[in-house]
Enzyme design. Structure first.
Site, PDB file in Angstrom:
ATOM      1  N   GLY A 284      -1.146  -7.385 -11.553  1.00  0.00           N
ATOM      2  CA  GLY A 284      -1.233  -5.854 -12.267  1.00  0.00           C
ATOM      3  C   GLY A 284      -1.513  -6.028 -13.763  1.00  0.00           C
ATOM      4  N   ASP A 285      -2.527  -5.316 -14.343  1.00  0.00           N
ATOM      5  CA  ASP A 285      -3.074  -4.919 -15.402  1.00  0.00           C
ATOM      6  C   ASP A 285      -3.770  -6.203 -16.299  1.00  0.00           C
ATOM      7  OD1 ASP A 285      -1.880  -2.673 -14.885  1.00  0.00           O
ATOM      8  OD2 ASP A 285       0.021  -3.083 -16.015  1.00  0.00           O
TER       9      ASP A 285
ATOM     10  N   ARG B 132      -8.634  -4.664 -10.542  1.00  0.00           N
ATOM     11  CA  ARG B 132      -9.701  -3.660 -11.149  1.00  0.00           C
ATOM     12  C   ARG B 132     -10.493  -4.411 -12.375  1.00  0.00           C
ATOM     13  NH1 ARG B 132      -5.096   0.627 -12.188  1.00  0.00           N
ATOM     14  NH2 ARG B 132      -4.134  -1.392 -12.407  1.00  0.00           N
TER      15      ARG B 132
ATOM     16  N   CYS C 208       0.989  -1.154   0.125  1.00  0.00           N
ATOM     17  CA  CYS C 208       0.124   0.072  -0.020  1.00  0.00           C
ATOM     18  C   CYS C 208       0.781   1.294   0.027  1.00  0.00           C
ATOM     19  CB  CYS C 208      -1.015  -0.021   1.356  1.00  0.00           C
ATOM     20  SG  CYS C 208      -2.136   1.417   1.079  1.00  0.00           S
TER      21      CYS C 208
HETATM   22  C1  LIG Z   1      -9.432   0.297  -5.357  1.00  0.00           C
HETATM   23  C2  LIG Z   1      -7.974  -0.451  -4.951  1.00  0.00           C
HETATM   24  C3  LIG Z   1      -8.101  -0.887  -3.680  1.00  0.00           C
HETATM   25  C4  LIG Z   1      -6.823  -1.616  -3.311  1.00  0.00           C
HETATM   26  N1  LIG Z   1      -6.798  -2.077  -2.185  1.00  0.00           N
HETATM   27  C5  LIG Z   1      -5.722  -2.778  -1.739  1.00  0.00           C
HETATM   28  C6  LIG Z   1      -5.489  -3.710  -0.674  1.00  0.00           C
HETATM   29  O1  LIG Z   1      -6.289  -3.410   0.410  1.00  0.00           O
HETATM   30  N2  LIG Z   1      -4.278  -4.302  -0.365  1.00  0.00           N
HETATM   31  C7  LIG Z   1      -3.531  -4.828  -1.297  1.00  0.00           C
HETATM   32  O2  LIG Z   1      -2.701  -5.476  -0.962  1.00  0.00           O
HETATM   33  N3  LIG Z   1      -3.487  -4.106  -2.711  1.00  0.00           N
HETATM   34  C8  LIG Z   1      -4.630  -3.284  -2.902  1.00  0.00           C
HETATM   35  N4  LIG Z   1      -4.848  -2.746  -4.212  1.00  0.00           N
HETATM   36  C9  LIG Z   1      -3.984  -3.499  -5.410  1.00  0.00           C
HETATM   37  C10 LIG Z   1      -4.656  -4.595  -5.806  1.00  0.00           C
HETATM   38  O3  LIG Z   1      -4.816  -5.450  -5.067  1.00  0.00           O
HETATM   39  C11 LIG Z   1      -3.621  -4.805  -7.236  1.00  0.00           C
HETATM   40  O4  LIG Z   1      -2.525  -5.549  -6.802  1.00  0.00           O
HETATM   41  C12 LIG Z   1      -3.494  -3.730  -8.068  1.00  0.00           C
HETATM   42  O5  LIG Z   1      -4.809  -2.933  -8.355  1.00  0.00           O
HETATM   43  C13 LIG Z   1      -2.948  -4.196  -9.426  1.00  0.00           C
HETATM   44  O6  LIG Z   1      -3.665  -4.961 -10.046  1.00  0.00           O
HETATM   45  P1  LIG Z   1      -4.930  -4.854 -11.224  1.00  0.00           P
HETATM   46  O7  LIG Z   1      -4.406  -4.189 -12.238  1.00  0.00           O
HETATM   47  O8  LIG Z   1      -5.400  -6.230 -11.454  1.00  0.00           O
HETATM   48  O9  LIG Z   1      -6.046  -3.913 -10.465  1.00  0.00           O
HETATM   49  C14 LIG Z   1      -6.121  -2.097  -4.460  1.00  0.00           C
HETATM   50  C15 LIG Z   1      -6.341  -1.810  -5.711  1.00  0.00           C
HETATM   51  C16 LIG Z   1      -7.368  -0.825  -5.931  1.00  0.00           C
HETATM   52  C17 LIG Z   1      -7.575  -0.532  -7.388  1.00  0.00           C
END
Ligand SMILES: Cc1cc2nc3c(=O)[nH]c(=O)nc-3n(C[C@H](O)[C@H](O)[C@H](O)COP(=O)(O)O)c2cc1C
Length: 350
Positions: free
Chosen positions: A202-203, A225, A101
């Site tokens: 990621g992505d 996402r 985070c």
């Molecule tokens: C709205 C939001 C909240 C998130 N909250 C957390 C969280 O509480 N803990 C965590 O490890 N990652 C958190 N993430 C990161 C996601 O778990 C993920 O690693 C990151 O979005 C990249 O993946 P994606 O491209 O599939 O979204 C958050 C991401 C988003 C967009």
């Protein structure tokens, strides 16, 4: 794939997302299939140990979601070990540590991604937790703090040595936050060198991305996402991985999902069977099993607004939906909007 002794039926995982991946949302995604593991929103170790009501809610899960990983954040080894014991006491399958985070409010407390700036300390946190519990302790980290400190490969090895059972890498730095692209080459490098399972994040916004990323050598892929836009993405990825065409999701089914989500949220903690919901011990004793009627409608409306900001992306006239949902002031209005947008076949999205 296995994390410690926990068997995952699928390598595709719902990523933890604060404010978004509550137990109701996770249950619905799980019901659509293809999902091997769900991870809760991040939960404060301090709040867990002190029994703060709000924190405890974030940690709640239901039997239907298993296997479940509860993600905690914090920087104090002793408190993190105590919190891990609470998580274990709740019957969770895995306890995950947030080292990703980037939000200053979290990072300034020596937690979240700032742990990556103190690798020895981060490893000590994992060591203390691994000694304190029998369930697997896992870590979710970023590529590093910034471009000059992309130390995920070293830190991943250190937490493995300290007793971590798996590591997830989100291939961006804290400084990048959500800009740029995730570095899957770095994820692949870590996967190559560790003996414990490495998962990547990621992505992945299309089912094909999820399947393609499995070829980087990781044992699992977390989707964040992409699940908020399309809760069927893991099921569709599982279809592709099995050599089938990905299932087609109709506009009606998308509308039904939102209505089901509303229904689950409205009925959270209402007349639930014993053993359905797993909660952490509260202090002072609270009426945790009782529904909080006051403010519930507002809470549900806010939840639907938050989800719609992602869910409407890529839909024809998605911005139109967003505007209407944001203006809705009651559940009745929300139902009407969803009905009109998704469920009436003759709808014109203009
Ligand atoms: C709205 C939001 C909240 C998130 N909250 C957390 C969280 O509480 N803990 C965590 O490890 N990652 C958190 N993430 C990161 C996601 O778990 C993920 O690693 C990151 O979005 C990249 O993946 P994606 O491209 O599939 O979204 C958050 C991401 C988003 C967009």
């Amino acid at each position: 794939m296995k994390i410690g002794s926990v068997d995952l039926a699928s390598p595709f995982v719902v990523a933890p997302m604060a404010g978004m991946t509550d137990t109701a949302f996770r249950r619905l995604v799980k019901r659509h299939g293809g999902c091997g593991l769900v991870i809760t929103e991040m939960v404060s170790s301090e709040g867990l140990v002190r029994g703060i009501d709000r924190t405890l809610e974030y940690a709640e899960y239901t039997e239907e979601e298993r296997p479940v990983s509860i993600q905690i954040f914090g920087g104090d080894p002793e408190k993190m070990a105590d919190a891990a014991q609470i998580v274990e006491g709740m019957g969770a399958d895995i306890v995950d540590v947030n080292m990703g985070c980037p939000v200053p409010k979290i990072a300034k407390h020596n937690a979240g991604c700032s742990l990556m700036r103190e690798p020895e300390h981060a490893a000590a946190v994992i060591g203390a937790m691994a000694k304190a519990v029998r369930i697997p302790v896992t870590v979710k980290m970023r590529a590093g703090w910034n471009d000059r400190a992309r130390n995920a490969p070293e830190l991943a090895r250190m937490v493995q040595d300290a007793g971590a059972a798996a590591v997830t890498i989100h291939g961006r730095t804290a400084e990048q936050s959500y800009t740029g692209v995730a570095d899957w080459d770095l994820v692949a490098r870590v996967a190559e060198t560790l003996t414990i399972p490495v998962l990547g994040s990621g992505d992945c916004v299309e089912p094909q991305h999820v399947v393609d990323r499995m070829r980087s050598g990781v044992e699992g892929v977390l989707v964040g996402r992409g699940v908020l836009r399309n809760p069927w993405i893991l099921a569709q990825a599982a279809d592709l991985a099995a050599g089938r065409a990905p299932r087609v999701v109709t506009l009606q089914e998308r509308g039904r999902f939102l209505l089901d989500y509303i229904e689950l949220l409205v009925n959270e903690r209402v007349n639930e069977a014993d053993g359905f919901r797993h909660t952490a011990p509260a202090r002072p004793p609270s009426d945790g099993a009782q529904p909080r009627a006051i403010g519930r409608e507002r809470w549900v409306i806010n939840k639907i607004r938050a989800l719609t900001s992602w869910y409407s992306k890529g839909l024809d006239a998605g911005s139109h939906l967003r505007v209407h949902v944001n203006a809705a002031d009651s559940l009745r209005e929300l139902h009407e909007i969803i009905d009109e947008f998704f469920l009436r076949a003759d709808v014109v999205h203009a």
